[in-house]
Scaffold this active site. Structure first.
Site, mmCIF file in Angstrom:
data_model
loop_
_atom_site.group_PDB
_atom_site.id
_atom_site.type_symbol
_atom_site.label_atom_id
_atom_site.label_comp_id
_atom_site.label_asym_id
_atom_site.label_seq_id
_atom_site.Cartn_x
_atom_site.Cartn_y
_atom_site.Cartn_z
ATOM 1 C CG HIS A 243 -22.755 5.308 35.565
ATOM 2 N ND1 HIS A 243 -22.713 3.994 35.050
ATOM 3 C CD2 HIS A 243 -21.647 5.412 36.482
ATOM 4 C CE1 HIS A 243 -21.930 2.846 35.594
ATOM 5 N NE2 HIS A 243 -20.743 3.777 36.767
ATOM 6 C CE LYS A 245 -19.413 4.018 32.429
ATOM 7 N NZ LYS A 245 -19.822 3.574 32.903
ATOM 8 C CG ASP A 250 -18.173 13.726 11.836
ATOM 9 O OD1 ASP A 250 -17.876 15.512 12.548
ATOM 10 O OD2 ASP A 250 -17.142 13.312 10.342
ATOM 11 C CG HIS A 427 -16.867 -2.449 34.282
ATOM 12 N ND1 HIS A 427 -17.101 -1.128 33.645
ATOM 13 C CD2 HIS A 427 -17.308 -1.799 35.670
ATOM 14 C CE1 HIS A 427 -17.432 -0.187 34.407
ATOM 15 N NE2 HIS A 427 -17.371 -0.130 35.665
ATOM 16 C CE LYS A 429 -20.836 -0.227 33.729
ATOM 17 N NZ LYS A 429 -20.963 -1.226 34.570
ATOM 18 C CG ASP A 434 -36.355 -15.377 24.960
ATOM 19 O OD1 ASP A 434 -35.124 -16.811 25.616
ATOM 20 O OD2 ASP A 434 -37.013 -15.443 25.859
#
Length: 509
Positions: A243, A245, A250, A427, A429, A434
């Site tokens: 899952h 991404k 380089d 979508h 996450k 603080d």
């Protein structure tokens, strides 16, 4: 063409089920003897599950399911769990992770500096390094993207600058403006001599890519593999999806977040009603090495070949000017692996919640949490911490959406503030606390992300972009609808009962 793979797999699964039914019918004259044996197996399996070191929610869901259908329940669990392919899969991953850890080391002076700044941030950084083995860095610049559209433009610009290698690892790839724009650059760069490696999750892309899409990519001169190839055998291995991404360029620039390589993530394809809200970060500097190692771990697994990690460890002296001496606080990319007992992703979240003193703001597309997370969130709210969670108002999966809503009542009763993002589907996450701590990545607040998927994220401490994350969440709250405890009590009793049943089986969905 994409549906053909699902249809074929579905047919094969039905054939397997038909065979089991046929075998049962052939042996029905021995029904009582078979029932006794199968029920005994189910009881033994339930005892085995109860004593496994797994989350109690899984024990409860599986235990009830097996005891409701004792004749087939235990056998079905064994059929899913006992699989030689799954054992080989686990061994390959573990070997790759063990090899990669030898290339990660922590500069202890950085931990000392964190300790001088904050007694709350130090345990988090130590935990991630001690358990997941990903170091924390300075000399890294962070840029936050409040939408897929923003990240898309920057991603293309950075890909154009690649001179040596490009690594891309994504859950979903889908033909369209986003992917085609990226692919054009990758093909051109490969022709210029840049090494291009791509990993996509076969299950995640089952509806968006044709079978054996990696063959087409190889014809362009790109190295490409799919993770965990989709097959019709009954196995829990299909739950272990990549899952993550990740883009690495380089060895000095990396991208991560919730954004896949598909047009809905930049609002060029209307997958759902309303606006698709997502987010991500770009890192420039030394912390990129963690993402390089993450990618190469799974590359070693999917390619079934040894990897020379140090060949991709770009010296800081070779970084571009904007990637050198660009310290912006402390940056710690990390990954979580479902094949190990330690639930790093959830514990990082729990650490942040437990240590928050003023506020903790969260965005997640799915809110399907275990008792530990509910306890942490409610305890924080009851201790006077301002706990706010944003979930979608427009669902992408109706059953999952109902389960998400089933958690509103106990949370809002304790003082947690729940908001549904009314412009569309959120979508992102993220978790920020603080004004000093933040996590941005691919990790949802649900069982799949926390227990089953391969995930990644970046923990930020004392970085300027933390304020950008906070401001973005507050902007989302402004256009969201608050769901109060009174609102939850207004649901009719049959519906609330149905939600309770769905919550029970949430770990298995």
């Amino acid at each position: 063409m994409f549906i053909d793979k699902l249809v074929w797999v579905g047919v094969l699964c039905l054939l397997q089920a038909a065979f089991l039914i046929y075998a049962y019918l052939q042996l029905r004259e021995h029904y009582f003897s078979i029932q006794f044996v199968m029920t005994a197996i189910s009881i033994i399996v339930v005892l085995y599950i109860i004593n496994r070191p797994i989350n109690p929610a899984y024990k409860l869901a599986w235990g009830i399911t097996i005891l409701i259908i004792p004749v087939f329940g235990g056998f079905f669990y064994l059929l899913l769990s006992v699989n030689s392919t799954r054992r080989a899969f686990r061994k390959s991953i573990r070997d790759a992770v063990a090899e990669s850890k030898t290339h990660l080391s922590q500069d202890m002076s950085i931990l000392d500096q964190i300790g001088e700044h904050s007694k709350h941030a130090l345990p988090q950084a130590r935990y991630i390094y001690n358990l997941a083995k990903y170091p924390v860095y300075q000399n890294t610049n962070v840029q936050y993207f409040a939408s897929g559209e923003e990240m898309f433009i920057t991603l293309l610009d950075e890909l154009e600058k690649a001179k040596h290698f490009i690594f891309m690892e994504y859950f979903i790839i889908h033909d369209g403006i986003f992917w085609n724009s990226v692919l054009d650059i990758l093909i051109r760069k490969a022709r210029e001599g840049v090494e291009v490696k791509i990993i996509y999750d076969d299950m995640g892309s089952v509806r968006t890519l044709p079978p054996m899409y990696y063959e087409e990519m190889r014809q362009y001169g790109l190295e490409c593999y799919c993770f965990n190839p989709f097959n019709p055998t009954l196995s829990l291995r299909l739950n272990n999806r990549d899952h993550r991404k990740i883009t690495v360029i380089d060895g000095h620039t990396a991208f991560t977040g919730g954004i896949n390589l598909a047009d809905e993530y930049i609002n060029k394809r209307q997958k759902l009603a309303g606006y698709w809200k997502d987010s991500g970060v770009m890192l420039k500097g030394e912390a990129t090495w963690n993402f390089t190692v993450m990618f190469l771990q799974l590359w070693q697994h999917v390619s079934n070949a040894p990897v020379d990690y140090e060949a991709y460890h770009t010296p800081v002296s070779e970084f571009p000017a904007d990637c050198r001496n660009c310290s912006d606080g402390f940056v710690q990319p990390y990954a979580d692996n479902p094949l190990f007992s330690e639930v790093v992703a959830e514990n990082v979240y729990l650490n942040m919640i437990h240590r928050a003193t003023n506020y903790i703001y969260i965005t997640t597309p799915y809110l399907i949490v275990d008792n530990e997370m509910i306890t942490a969130l409610t305890l924080a709210a009851q201790s006077g911490v301002d706990v706010r969670i944003i979930t979608p108002h427009v669902p992408d999966k109706k059953t999952v959406f109902m389960i998400t809503r089933s958690f509103y009542e106990p949370l809002t009763k304790a003082g947690v503030k729940i908001y549904e993002y009314t412009p569309g589907f959120i979508h992102s996450k993220m978790m920020v606390a603080d004004d000093n701590y933040c996590v941005v990545g691919s990790i949802n607040l649900d069982y799949r992300s926390l227990y089953l998927h391969f995930e990644c994220a970046t923990f930020l401490y004392h970085c300027k972009e933390i304020n950008a994350v906070k401001d973005d969440i507050l902007d989302c709250i402004e256009v969201s609808e608050e769901i109060t405890y009174e609102h939850c009590l207004q649901m009719n009793k049959p519906y609330r009962l149905w939600l309770s049943i769905l919550r029970l089986y949430a770990p298995l969905l």
